[in-house]
Scaffold this motif. Structure first.
Motif, PDB file in Angstrom:
ATOM      1  N   SER A  78       0.811  -1.221   0.000  1.00  0.00           N
ATOM      2  CA  SER A  78       0.000   0.000   0.000  1.00  0.00           C
ATOM      3  C   SER A  78       0.840   1.267   0.000  1.00  0.00           C
ATOM      4  O   SER A  78       0.288   2.370  -0.004  1.00  0.00           O
ATOM      5  N   ARG A  82      -0.988   3.612  -4.978  1.00  0.00           N
ATOM      6  CA  ARG A  82      -1.547   3.423  -6.319  1.00  0.00           C
ATOM      7  C   ARG A  82      -2.935   2.794  -6.283  1.00  0.00           C
ATOM      8  O   ARG A  82      -3.846   3.272  -6.934  1.00  0.00           O
ATOM      9  N   TRP A  83      -3.117   1.713  -5.538  1.00  0.00           N
ATOM     10  CA  TRP A  83      -4.453   1.114  -5.538  1.00  0.00           C
ATOM     11  C   TRP A  83      -5.449   2.042  -4.838  1.00  0.00           C
ATOM     12  O   TRP A  83      -6.615   2.127  -5.238  1.00  0.00           O
ATOM     13  N   HIS A 308       6.196  -7.425  -5.367  1.00  0.00           N
ATOM     14  CA  HIS A 308       4.939  -6.681  -5.291  1.00  0.00           C
ATOM     15  C   HIS A 308       4.178  -6.670  -6.614  1.00  0.00           C
ATOM     16  O   HIS A 308       4.728  -6.966  -7.667  1.00  0.00           O
ATOM     17  N   GLN A 314      -1.677  -2.906  -9.496  1.00  0.00           N
ATOM     18  CA  GLN A 314      -2.201  -2.033  -8.444  1.00  0.00           C
ATOM     19  C   GLN A 314      -3.525  -1.395  -8.855  1.00  0.00           C
ATOM     20  O   GLN A 314      -4.456  -1.299  -8.053  1.00  0.00           O
TER      21      GLN A 314
END
Length: 337
Positions: A78, A82-83, A308, A314
């Motif tokens: 996180s 981006r998400w 990741h 993302q």
């Protein structure tokens, strides 16, 4: 042969070796993936080539805790915001805090901890990667008082690359770095199977790898050894999560468990019992099935040289989390452009 001549020959050979090692290290680009860095493997073979999507920087800015609708408590998945940018684009005000900054535990005084920090929002998203969830839940079950005050970082904790880094001399690397990187990369190239680069990184064969990853050596990608070392999540973890949510009713909690890269690409049955129980629980979205589906739709869903999700992944993850949030919260008043 006279001693002085012998000494000069030995010195000359040693000097030439050091110069050769220095030149090799200087010419080896600084790695830009966490696994290529840890494993000392070349991004010439393992680095992504598909350009990532760009995100408006305004969507990456968090808000203060006392202004947030949603609080994300997350780990390195996180940190780029981006998400979360997908939530922001749809009008939600998001604050993000990180496990490492508040002690890696969730304690009995969780509700009071949120209130003391000024959070008055409508939803808490607790995000954890698969491999770290068991230890976090185990430590949390024994914790009575939060160790550190809650802080939200408004700017992204890290900024991922939006373009490939330019080729530059690697002035800061240790002398042997270039040779070790060359050795590890050559072993990965030469072996038809998996290779162990360093104790924490493996170059592993991925079925249909060139359909899934954009790196040059696309039949292989890099994986974190801890994905295997730390084991599976037991199904009983779902009950621990449900118990925590029930014990802290002040703000609704949405659990967000991101599968290990190894689980998604190589070992889909890993933590299967937990994944099935979690999918039935209603505690949060089933990201195990989601990621295993999306990996086939999105090249570089996870980075080939990093543990990741990529920026492609993302944003897909953000869309999935937006759907989960909208099922819990009324729509915000405004949507960001």
């Amino acid at each position: 042969m006279r001693p002085a001549v012998l000494w000069l020959q030995i010195f000359g050979a040693g000097f030439a070796l050091i110069v050769a090692l220095l030149v090799l290290t200087l010419a080896t680009p600084t790695p830009y993936g966490d696994l290529s860095r840890l494993g000392r493997l070349s991004d010439q073979q393992f680095g992504w080539l598909a350009p990532p999507p760009r995100v408006d920087s305004a969507l990456l800015q968090g808000v203060a805790l006392n202004q947030a609708d949603i609080l994300v408590l997350g780990d390195s998945f996180s940190m780029s915001h981006r998400w979360q940018s997908t939530l922001v684009a749809h009008g939600y005000r998001v604050a993000t805090g990180f496990w490492g900054l508040f002690g890696d535990v969730l304690c009995d005084d969780f509700d009071q901890w949120l209130a003391d920090a000024g959070f008055q929002g409508k939803l808490v998203i607790i995000q954890s990667v698969e491999r770290l969830l068991p230890s976090r839940l185990e430590d949390s079950a024994k914790c009575r008082t939060m160790r550190r005050p809650l802080r939200a970082k408004e700017a992204p904790f890290l900024e991922p690359l939006e373009t490939l880094p330019p080729a530059t001399f690697n002035w800061t690397a240790p002398l042997l770095s270039g040779w070790i990187t060359w050795r590890n990369t050559e072993a990965a190239l030469a072996s038809p199977g998996d290779t162990l680069a360093e104790p924490n990184t493996r170059a592993r064969v991925v079925p249909n790898g060139c359909e899934l990853f954009s790196n040059r050596l696309c039949r292989k990608a890099l994986f974190f050894s801890e994905d295997d070392v730390l084991g599976e999540i037991a199904p009983r973890a779902v009950e621990h999560m449900r118990d925590f949510s029930r014990a802290h009713p002040a703000v609704p909690i949405l659990w967000m468990i991101i599968p290990n890269k190894t689980t998604v690409y190589l070992e889909p049955s890993h933590s299967k019992g937990f994944a099935e129980a979690f999918a039935r629980s209603g505690l949060g979205p089933d990201l195990f099935s989601f990621t295993m589906s999306e990996r086939n739709q999105v090249k570089d869903f996870y980075f080939p040289n990093d543990t990741h999700l990529s920026m492609h992944g993302q944003l897909k993850l953000g869309a999935r989390m937006l759907a989960a949030v909208e099922a819990r919260l009324p729509p915000p008043r405004t949507t960001r452009p």
